[in-house]
Write a protein that holds these residues in place. Structure first.
Motif, short mmCIF file in Angstrom:
data_model
loop_
_atom_site.label_atom_id
_atom_site.label_comp_id
_atom_site.label_asym_id
_atom_site.label_seq_id
_atom_site.Cartn_x
_atom_site.Cartn_y
_atom_site.Cartn_z
N ASP A 9 0.82 -1.21 0.00
CA ASP A 9 0.00 0.00 0.00
C ASP A 9 0.86 1.27 0.00
O ASP A 9 0.69 2.15 0.85
CB ASP A 9 -0.98 -0.05 1.18
CG ASP A 9 -1.96 -1.21 1.04
OD1 ASP A 9 -2.97 -1.04 0.34
OD2 ASP A 9 -1.69 -2.30 1.58
N HIS A 11 0.69 3.44 -2.42
CA HIS A 11 -0.33 4.43 -2.79
C HIS A 11 0.24 5.77 -3.27
O HIS A 11 -0.21 6.83 -2.82
CB HIS A 11 -1.32 4.64 -1.63
CG HIS A 11 -2.36 3.56 -1.54
ND1 HIS A 11 -3.23 3.30 -2.57
CD2 HIS A 11 -2.64 2.66 -0.57
CE1 HIS A 11 -4.02 2.29 -2.22
NE2 HIS A 11 -3.68 1.87 -1.02
N ASP A 37 -1.19 -2.35 -4.42
CA ASP A 37 -1.59 -0.95 -4.24
C ASP A 37 -0.39 -0.01 -4.27
O ASP A 37 -0.13 0.74 -3.33
CB ASP A 37 -2.44 -0.76 -2.98
CG ASP A 37 -3.92 -1.05 -3.23
OD1 ASP A 37 -4.25 -1.47 -4.37
OD2 ASP A 37 -4.73 -0.85 -2.31
N HIS A 65 -6.49 -1.05 -6.09
CA HIS A 65 -6.30 0.24 -6.75
C HIS A 65 -5.49 0.08 -8.04
O HIS A 65 -5.77 0.75 -9.03
CB HIS A 65 -5.60 1.22 -5.81
CG HIS A 65 -6.49 1.72 -4.72
ND1 HIS A 65 -7.02 2.99 -4.69
CD2 HIS A 65 -6.97 1.09 -3.61
CE1 HIS A 65 -7.78 3.12 -3.61
NE2 HIS A 65 -7.76 1.99 -2.93
N HIS A 120 -2.86 -9.51 -1.50
CA HIS A 120 -3.20 -8.14 -1.10
C HIS A 120 -4.31 -8.14 -0.06
O HIS A 120 -4.22 -7.48 0.97
CB HIS A 120 -3.63 -7.32 -2.33
CG HIS A 120 -3.94 -5.89 -1.99
ND1 HIS A 120 -2.98 -5.01 -1.54
CD2 HIS A 120 -5.10 -5.19 -2.00
CE1 HIS A 120 -3.53 -3.83 -1.30
NE2 HIS A 120 -4.82 -3.91 -1.56
N HIS A 154 -3.89 -4.20 2.36
CA HIS A 154 -5.25 -3.81 1.98
C HIS A 154 -6.00 -2.96 3.01
O HIS A 154 -6.58 -1.94 2.65
CB HIS A 154 -6.06 -5.06 1.64
CG HIS A 154 -7.39 -4.80 1.01
ND1 HIS A 154 -7.60 -3.83 0.05
CD2 HIS A 154 -8.60 -5.39 1.18
CE1 HIS A 154 -8.87 -3.85 -0.32
NE2 HIS A 154 -9.50 -4.77 0.35
N HIS A 156 -4.68 -1.33 5.54
CA HIS A 156 -3.78 -0.28 6.03
C HIS A 156 -3.73 -0.25 7.56
O HIS A 156 -3.30 0.73 8.15
CB HIS A 156 -4.17 1.12 5.52
CG HIS A 156 -4.26 1.24 4.04
ND1 HIS A 156 -4.29 2.47 3.40
CD2 HIS A 156 -4.31 0.32 3.05
CE1 HIS A 156 -4.39 2.29 2.10
NE2 HIS A 156 -4.40 0.99 1.86
ZN ZN Z 1 -4.58 0.09 -0.18
#
Ligand code: ZN
Length: 271
Positions: A9, A11, A37, A65, A120, A154, A156
């Motif tokens: 993540d 991101h 992600d 994402h 994930h 996933h 977080h």
């Molecule tokens: Zn995420």
């Protein structure tokens, strides 16, 4: 035997990613595992994509994402308008080739020779993007976990569980591991920033483990520091690191890009 940095993540948060990669250099880690992600929410999808593409990846899985950005999924089930906006914005920033790279990885994979699985979301149905928050979710996952260790992302929100090889009368089969999070298991408790930034769990023979390692680029456990893990199969340990980064810089990039202000504010709150 090699050590592995497990990243999840990111991101599109380049400021957070840089601090994590610097820590990996300091720890002399050359092998990387991605839980997906890489893009979404924050303002540097291309920068993050190129920074991670050059790393020595041993195993990778796709995140929701990554998939929504690449596949042009307009429904994006479960996404709020802010998350959808960020996915659509991300898609416009990347070329077709870059988007294709984001989804070239499978839903689940293994770290070779390490008796470890990566995913994930959840192993029971990874393409449905469910979440693991408690022992019931963990039990579902363990039913599909055929390796000793599984790493996921996933939510977080870092959390870890151990499944015992056998149980005595009235003993629970699966326990949450409080040492993985210290105090944030209680949603009303304050986050204690004075505790050490390294949290280590020992992998014991016969037990199975499930680790959510937390997020690099958008933590949601009220601790805004970047979270990632190092797996040392020879020492039989998993260590989670929590690293402060330049949140104001990431926030400015979000605002300058025209992304929703909420995405900037949540970074400081870790929410
Ligand atoms: Zn995420």
């Amino acid at each position: 035997m090699a050590k592995y940095a497990i990243l999840s993540d990111i991101h599109a948060n380049g400021d957070a990613l840089d601090v994590v990669l610097e820590k990996c250099r300091e720890l002399e880690i050359q092998n990387f595992v991605s839980l997906g992600d890489i893009v979404g929410y924050n303002a540097e999808p291309r920068e993050c994509l190129y920074r991670v593409r050059d790393l020595n990846w041993i195993a990778m899985v796709r995140g929701n994402h990554d998939e929504y950005a690449a596949n042009g999924n307009t429904e994006m089930s479960g996404f709020n308008p802010v998350a959808k906006f960020a996915v659509n914005w991300t898609r416009e920033q990347l070329t077709d080739e870059e988007l294709a790279w984001l989804v070239h990885m499978p839903f689940r994979s293994t770290i070779p020779s390490c008796n470890s699985t990566i995913v994930h979301a959840t192993l029971d149905s990874p393409e449905n993007w469910g979440y693991i928050f408690d022992v019931h979710h963990a039990a579902d996952n363990f039913s599909y976990q055929f390796t000793q260790v599984c790493f996921c992302g996933h939510s977080h929100v870092p959390v870890a569980f151990a499944k015992k090889p056998i149980t005595k009368m009235n003993e629970r089969l699966i326990d949450e591991l409080p040492e993985w999070v210290y105090n944030s298991a209680d949603p009303d408790a304050n986050v204690d920033f004075t505790r050490p930034d390294e949290l280590t769990v020992e992998i014991k023979a016969g037990f199975k483990y499930l680790f959510n390692i937390g997020s690099i680029g958008q933590p949601r456990n009220r601790d805004p520091r970047s979270s990632f893990a190092v797996f040392d199969p020879a020492a039989r340990t998993v260590t989670r690191y929590r690293l402060p980064y330049d949140i104001a810089s990431a926030q400015n990039k979000i605002i300058d890009a025209g992304l929703p202000e909420r995405l900037a504010l949540r970074l400081a709150a870790g929410s």
